[in-house]
Structures are given as structure tokens and as C-alpha cells.
Write a protein that holds these residues in place. Structure first.
Motif, PDB file in Angstrom:
ATOM      1  N   ALA A 279     -42.810  61.972 -30.644  1.00  0.00           N
ATOM      2  CA  ALA A 279     -42.329  61.878 -32.022  1.00  0.00           C
ATOM      3  C   ALA A 279     -43.188  62.759 -32.911  1.00  0.00           C
ATOM      4  CB  ALA A 279     -42.377  60.431 -32.524  1.00  0.00           C
ATOM      5  N   ASN A 280     -42.583  63.300 -33.964  1.00  0.00           N
ATOM      6  CA  ASN A 280     -43.315  64.106 -34.952  1.00  0.00           C
ATOM      7  C   ASN A 280     -44.070  65.272 -34.316  1.00  0.00           C
ATOM      8  OD1 ASN A 280     -42.517  62.298 -37.046  1.00  0.00           O
ATOM      9  ND2 ASN A 280     -44.193  60.929 -36.467  1.00  0.00           N
ATOM     10  N   HIS A 281     -43.425  65.928 -33.340  1.00  0.00           N
ATOM     11  CA  HIS A 281     -44.004  67.095 -32.664  1.00  0.00           C
ATOM     12  C   HIS A 281     -45.280  66.751 -31.889  1.00  0.00           C
ATOM     13  CE1 HIS A 281     -41.206  69.948 -34.516  1.00  0.00           C
ATOM     14  NE2 HIS A 281     -41.372  69.269 -35.644  1.00  0.00           N
ATOM     15  N   LYS A 282     -45.428  65.491 -31.499  1.00  0.00           N
ATOM     16  CA  LYS A 282     -46.569  65.069 -30.686  1.00  0.00           C
ATOM     17  C   LYS A 282     -46.055  64.322 -29.453  1.00  0.00           C
ATOM     18  CE  LYS A 282     -49.791  64.599 -34.561  1.00  0.00           C
ATOM     19  NZ  LYS A 282     -50.674  63.658 -35.322  1.00  0.00           N
ATOM     20  N   PHE A 283     -46.473  64.804 -28.282  1.00  0.00           N
ATOM     21  CA  PHE A 283     -46.058  64.211 -27.022  1.00  0.00           C
ATOM     22  C   PHE A 283     -47.275  63.542 -26.397  1.00  0.00           C
ATOM     23  CE2 PHE A 283     -45.037  64.175 -22.490  1.00  0.00           C
ATOM     24  CZ  PHE A 283     -43.714  63.769 -22.481  1.00  0.00           C
ATOM     25  N   SER A 284     -47.147  62.292 -25.961  1.00  0.00           N
ATOM     26  CA  SER A 284     -48.288  61.598 -25.380  1.00  0.00           C
ATOM     27  C   SER A 284     -47.915  60.935 -24.058  1.00  0.00           C
ATOM     28  CB  SER A 284     -48.840  60.539 -26.341  1.00  0.00           C
ATOM     29  OG  SER A 284     -47.928  59.467 -26.488  1.00  0.00           O
ATOM     30  N   GLN A 285     -48.862  60.975 -23.144  1.00  0.00           N
ATOM     31  CA  GLN A 285     -48.737  60.311 -21.856  1.00  0.00           C
ATOM     32  C   GLN A 285     -49.984  59.454 -21.659  1.00  0.00           C
ATOM     33  OE1 GLN A 285     -46.068  60.445 -20.012  1.00  0.00           O
ATOM     34  NE2 GLN A 285     -45.420  62.522 -19.479  1.00  0.00           N
ATOM     35  N   THR A 286     -49.778  58.197 -21.274  1.00  0.00           N
ATOM     36  CA  THR A 286     -50.899  57.308 -21.003  1.00  0.00           C
ATOM     37  C   THR A 286     -50.782  56.777 -19.588  1.00  0.00           C
ATOM     38  OG1 THR A 286     -51.028  56.608 -23.324  1.00  0.00           O
ATOM     39  CG2 THR A 286     -52.117  55.203 -21.689  1.00  0.00           C
TER      40      THR A 286
END
Length: 223
Positions: free
Chosen positions: A211-218
Motif C-alpha cells: 500500500a502507498n507504494h510500499k511493499f512489505s514481507q514478514t
């Protein structure tokens, strides 16, 4: 297969030594650079143009990459007690820095257990970090934020990777299908491969957000 895994881990361990030597050299360069600035200041005050040119041509002109990068992030890796993971992160961080990507890494305490086979763990991290680098390098504000959260009471580790993307968001469930990608032809197998590795580990799973040009992987592992 067992011998191959041992050899791969041995190679990664050897690479750790090379990276730590590089980090020491960088710190040494910074110390020398301070002395260099003092010499340069003296040459300027004395109007010694020849000396100024020698300092610039022989030292400053040849070392832009070292001067432009913040290598403090490599020092944080000293908290990692697993040589293969430390090696992989060192390599990926340096690779990202060379591409002009801003790196931030947080590790609050010593990390000694990944709660799964080490080679499988670094295979997953390698895919996730490669994806983060490739997605971030084409953005105006290229960055990758890495955080490792160790919870000794719950016996849980959370390895978080957040990166900039050109896309504002994406359909998360689609990204794990074979050959589905936001990066064009020739890509798309990485996250599918991660999913296939995790099938063998009930105590591990991947959390994904975009979202909001931010990609996250945990990557969450327990044991």
C-alpha cells in the motif's frame, strides 16, 4: 544432497570473513579520510595547487562509492550469530548500496536461531531481498528497510523487509501464483518458490502487504 548443503554453508561462512574484512577496511578509510581533509585544508591555506590536485586525483576521485554510501548498516550484522545469514545479508546490502538504494537495518538483540533449516531460510531471504532490490531500484525514492524482531518468550522471529515500489498497490494473492509478477516477463517464480519451501514448515509463514507504494514481507518463524 547433504554434502552439497554443507558445501554451500561453508562457502557462505567463508564469505562472511571477506565481508567483515571489507567493513574494517571501510572504517579504516574513514579514519584516513579525516586526515586527508586536514592535509587538504593545509594545502588550501598555503595555496599549494599542485598538492591539492594530487590529493584529488590520487584519492578523492577514485573513491566515490565509499564516500557516498553509509556502511553503518553492515556493523549491525555483528548481532547475527548465524554465519550463513550474516553472509547473505552482507552481500545483498552491499549490492543494494551499489545500486544507489538507501538501506536501513534494525536488529535489537543477538540472533542465534532461525527455527528452520538454515539453507531453506537463506533461500527464502535471498528471494525476498532480490525482489526488494529489483522493485526499489526503479523508484524515485529507492529504499529498503530491514528489521529483525526476536521474541525469546514466544520463541518467535520476525524478519521484515519493506521496500519502495512504482505501483501504489497490487493483488497480493495473485503474486504467489507461478509466473505471476509485477516486474515483466522472465519473473514471477520467486514468491511461488517461497511458498513451496514453507509448505514443509508448520511453524513458519509469510505475511505480505502492499500500500502507498510500499511493499512489505514478514517471514515469521517459531520454534
Amino acid at each position: 544432497m547433504a554434502e552439497q548443503r554443507q558445501q554451500q554453508l561453508k562457502n557462505l561462512t567463508n564469505y562472511t570473513t571477506e565481508i567483515e574484512t571489507l567493513y574494517k577496511n571501510i572504517n579504516g578509510f574513514r579514519h584516513d579520510y579525516i586526515n586527508l581533509i586536514i592535509s587538504l585544508e593545509t594545502s588550501i591555506q598555503n595555496g599549494d595547487i599542485k598538492q591539492i590536485r594530487e590529493i584529488y586525483n590520487n584519492v578523492l576521485k577514485k573513491s566515490p562509492n565509499i564516500l557516498n554510501h553509509d556502511h553503518h548498516s553492515l556493523g549491525v550484522l555483528s548481532k547475527i550469530m548465524i554465519p550463513a545469514i550474516k553472509s547473505l545479508l552482507s552481500h545483498k546490502i552491499i549490492y543494494a548500496l551499489e545500486k544507489g538504494i538507501r538501506i536501513e537495518i534494525e536488529i535489537e538483540q543477538q540472533w542465534a536461531n532461525c527455527h528452520m533449516d538454515t539453507l531453506d531460510y537463506i533461500r527464502i531471504l535471498g528471494i525476498l531481498l532480490d525482489n526488494a532490490i529489483e522493485a526499489s531500484e526503479n523508484t524515485a525514492n529507492a529504499f529498503i528497510h530491514i528489521a529483525v524482531i526476536i521474541d525469546p518468550l514466544q520463541k518467535e522471529n520476525r524478519f521484515i523487509i519493506e521496500n519502495a515500489t512504482t505501483e501504489e498497490t497490487s493483488a497480493i494473492h495473485q503474486l504467489f501464483k507461478h509466473s505471476v509478477t509485477t516486474k515483466g516477463n522472465g519473473h514471477g517464480t520467486g514468491l511461488h518458490n517461497v511458498q513451496q519451501i514453507l509448505i514443509d514448515y508448520e511453524q513458519a509463514h509469510l505475511e505480505t502487504a502492499h500500500a502507498n507504494h510500499k511493499f512489505s514481507q514478514t517471514l515469521v518463524t517459531q520454534g
